[in-house]
Design a protein around this motif. Structure first.
Motif: not given
Length: 218
Positions: A41-42, A55-57, A69, A71, A86-89, A94
């Motif tokens: 991702f991202f 960003e691909t999250n 992934a 956007c 939705q993926i976060r950091r 991840d």
């Protein structure tokens, strides 16, 4: 960027998209889970290179999107009626919010953290701090460890991430399915665990031998 929860697709959409997403692999693991854990991702979205929110999250559990992934704009155009995570950091790793997966995946036994007032899970195993320093010292002093990778945990949970729980599930042939999640606790910070209620080890003792493991799904 906040993600609103999207209602499941209607019956006619499930006829085409649901078959791929809902079917499980060996052991009953949801087909989308391994894809989620293996996706990078991202990155900048190739379809929207000049857009500010590219960003691909995002990840869809209702269809086999290519690439997996995508956007914000891809979601609006191609996954408007699908269930999207939705993926976060956090610390360059991840994470996913518990509220976005607890209805579609059993997360019992996985260590949770509270980051920015939201309870989260790490997707994959993280390197264990080693050597000198506060982080390494805290890890060495922890009485709890992930049963798969050995990473020190903050509470008596069994796994440090969804990836390690998946490894355990595949090793022991447990069934996996959607259902209620466990292993979710109270408030805290990233330096604190999410709690030790469901799916956690009893306080004060370490598990030895081959435990009777709960299934990945309920």
């Amino acid at each position: 960027m906040m993600m609103r929860r999207v209602a499941p697709p209607e019956a006619d959409e499930r006829a085409t998209a649901g078959a791929a997403a809902g079917s499980g692999s060996a052991g009953g693991v949801p087909g989308w889970l391994e894809a989620l854990l293996g996706t990078r991702f991202f990155l900048a979205c190739a379809a929207h290179p000049g857009s500010p929110r590219n960003e691909t999250n995002m990840f869809c559990i209702d269809c086999r999107a290519t690439p997996a992934a995508f956007c914000y704009y891809c979601r609006s155009h191609r996954h408007a009626s699908h269930r999207v995570i939705q993926i976060r950091r956090s610390s360059y790793h991840d994470v996913v919010r518990v509220t976005e997966v607890e209805d579609v995946l059993d997360i019992a036994g996985v260590q949770t953290y509270v980051i920015n007032s939201a309870r989260v899970l790490f997707l994959n195993e993280r390197p264990q701090p080693r050597g000198a320093g506060a982080a390494a010292g805290k890890a060495a002093a922890s009485p709890y460890n992930c049963e798969i990778c050995g990473r020190a945990l903050l509470d008596p949970f069994r796994f440090c991430s969804l990836g390690c729980k998946l490894v355990d599930t595949k090793m022991h042939g447990h069934e996996a399915a959607t259902g209620n999640a466990g292993g979710v606790g109270g408030d805290g910070s990233e330096a604190e665990a999410g709690g030790s209620k469901h799916g956690a080890r009893p306080q004060g003792r370490r598990r030895k031998g081959t435990p009777h493991r709960a299934p990945f799904g309920s």
